[in-house]
Enzyme design. Structure first.
Site, PDB file in Angstrom:
ATOM      1  N   ILE A 207      85.924  -5.590  28.449  1.00 31.11           N
ATOM      2  CA  ILE A 207      87.109  -4.755  28.674  1.00 31.11           C
ATOM      3  C   ILE A 207      86.920  -3.977  29.974  1.00 31.11           C
ATOM      4  O   ILE A 207      85.883  -3.333  30.196  1.00 31.11           O
ATOM      5  CB  ILE A 207      87.334  -3.774  27.507  1.00 31.11           C
ATOM      6  CG1 ILE A 207      87.533  -4.557  26.198  1.00 31.11           C
ATOM      7  CG2 ILE A 207      88.532  -2.873  27.771  1.00 31.11           C
ATOM      8  CD1 ILE A 207      87.650  -3.673  24.975  1.00 31.11           C
ATOM      9  N   ASN A 214      87.330   5.669  26.138  1.00 32.09           N
ATOM     10  CA  ASN A 214      86.577   6.554  25.245  1.00 32.09           C
ATOM     11  C   ASN A 214      86.583   7.997  25.746  1.00 32.09           C
ATOM     12  O   ASN A 214      86.745   8.942  24.959  1.00 32.09           O
ATOM     13  CB  ASN A 214      85.130   6.056  25.121  1.00 32.09           C
ATOM     14  CG  ASN A 214      85.012   4.866  24.175  1.00 32.09           C
ATOM     15  OD1 ASN A 214      85.763   4.757  23.224  1.00 32.09           O
ATOM     16  ND2 ASN A 214      84.068   3.980  24.451  1.00 32.09           N
ATOM     17  N   ASP A 223      87.542   2.573  19.236  1.00 30.93           N
ATOM     18  CA  ASP A 223      87.295   1.609  18.160  1.00 30.93           C
ATOM     19  C   ASP A 223      88.571   0.860  17.791  1.00 30.93           C
ATOM     20  O   ASP A 223      88.540  -0.356  17.526  1.00 30.93           O
ATOM     21  CB  ASP A 223      86.748   2.319  16.932  1.00 30.93           C
ATOM     22  CG  ASP A 223      85.307   2.784  17.107  1.00 30.93           C
ATOM     23  OD1 ASP A 223      84.667   2.340  18.066  1.00 30.93           O
ATOM     24  OD2 ASP A 223      84.836   3.591  16.278  1.00 30.93           O
ATOM     25  N   GLU A 249      81.729  -3.362  24.186  1.00 36.98           N
ATOM     26  CA  GLU A 249      83.056  -3.890  24.509  1.00 36.98           C
ATOM     27  C   GLU A 249      82.983  -5.326  25.010  1.00 36.98           C
ATOM     28  O   GLU A 249      83.918  -5.833  25.627  1.00 36.98           O
ATOM     29  CB  GLU A 249      83.737  -3.006  25.574  1.00 36.98           C
ATOM     30  CG  GLU A 249      83.108  -3.024  26.947  1.00 36.98           C
ATOM     31  CD  GLU A 249      82.005  -1.977  27.133  1.00 36.98           C
ATOM     32  OE1 GLU A 249      81.746  -1.613  28.289  1.00 36.98           O
ATOM     33  OE2 GLU A 249      81.426  -1.523  26.129  1.00 36.98           O
TER      34      GLU A 249
END
Length: 325
Positions: A207, A214, A223, A249
């Site tokens: 990602i 985050n 998440d 990720e």
């Protein structure tokens, strides 16, 4: 030689004594056929050459004998004071029978009874004992069957639990995708296939700027993005590949029967799909490195090459796939 002669004489004398014994004597095999019978019992019954115990018994005693004798001697090794009615020259004769299992044969002794009333009383008790043995046998069988059913149920529960544990061991708890352990198992399989000439492409996906997600929205939203991405990857890849979460990720897709050119095209299609789809939480893009098997590859070198192509895609501006055609 002297001892051998004495031995034969001793056996012959014993047989003569059994013939003259004051009680009936016979030996039965496991099928209740008569192997030996002494003259005393022949004279009492008037049956010259009986072949089976039933040849010596009245019809009523045959039924009782079948019910009581075999289960009793198999369970205890002996039968004590069994009251029977024997055929005789006068019609019938009450007798008391004792038997012992001699390891393959039943050795039996029969004594004529003179008191009919006592015989009938004891016969009734013996029948009750036989019924008790049958009840105990039936109860024991029912308990054994119930225990066997319980064991079978426990085995089925254990099998189901083992299958569940096996699935948990290869499943990523957050996304529900197969995990790194499963990835390595399947890559081991496909490595053998690739060595035999089968085309297999590995796509390593990451990602873009996931740390920002985050830091800006919190790990709970992060998440949720990982879970949504996992679901969308399974949708776009479908049954043509295996989607796994490698860690963090980063995701890895195995695509059997896909070469370098087709794999790169599939990687770019995934990037465009993720860029254009309506995200539920936070929109993200992905970068992908595509590597096909090369002679001499091991799992580590194969993944490492795909990972290096992933960093090349990030260096080229992200939101794209990179691989050598």
């Amino acid at each position: 030689m002297h001892q051998e002669v004495l031995g034969r004489v001793g056996v012959k004398t014993m047989e003569q004594q059994l013939d003259r014994a004051p009680c009936g004597y016979l030996v039965l095999d496991r099928d209740l056929r008569i192997v030996e019978i002494n003259n005393t019992l022949r004279n009492l019954t008037g049956v010259e050459n009986p072949h089976h115990i039933h040849d010596l018994l009245t019809i009523a005693s045959r039924m009782y004998f079948q019910t009581y004798f075999t289960p009793s001697i198999k369970m205890h090794g002996t039968v004590n004071e069994m009251f029977l009615t024997l055929k005789s020259t006068t019609g019938s004769m009450p007798a008391l029978m004792n038997a012992v299992d001699r390891g393959g044969y039943y050795e039996c002794a029969m004594i004529q009874m003179s008191v009919r009333g006592e015989y009938e009383k004891e016969l009734l008790m013996a029948k009750r004992n036989a019924e008790k043995i049958n009840r105990e046998t039936a109860d024991a069988y029912d308990k054994l069957q119930a225990l066997m059913n319980e064991v079978e149920n426990k085995q089925q529960e254990l099998l189901a639990l083992n299958l569940e544990l096996q699935q948990l061991a290869i499943t990523d708890s957050l996304t529900g995708l197969k995990n790194r352990r499963y990835l390595e198992e399947r890559l081991t399989h496909f490595l053998v296939q690739a060595e035999k000439g089968r085309e297999v492409a590995v796509l390593v996906l990451d990602i873009d700027y996931f740390k920002r997600v985050n830091d800006t929205h919190g790990h709970q939203i992060g998440d949720a993005v990982l879970q949504e991405l996992a679901r969308r990857l399974e949708e776009v890849v479908g049954s043509n590949g295996i989607v796994t979460r490698f860690g963090g990720e980063e995701f890895v897709i195995i695509m059997p029967d896909v070469g370098a050119k087709e794999g790169l095209a599939k990687g770019n299609a995934i990037c465009k799909y993720m860029e254009s789809v309506d995200w539920i939480n936070v929109p993200v893009t992905v970068s992908i490195g595509v590597a096909v098997y090369m002679p001499g590859d091991e799992i580590s070198s194969w993944l490492s090459r795909a990972d290096s192509y992933l960093y090349k895609a990030k260096a080229d501006g992200r939101n794209c796939a990179y691989g050598l055609i």
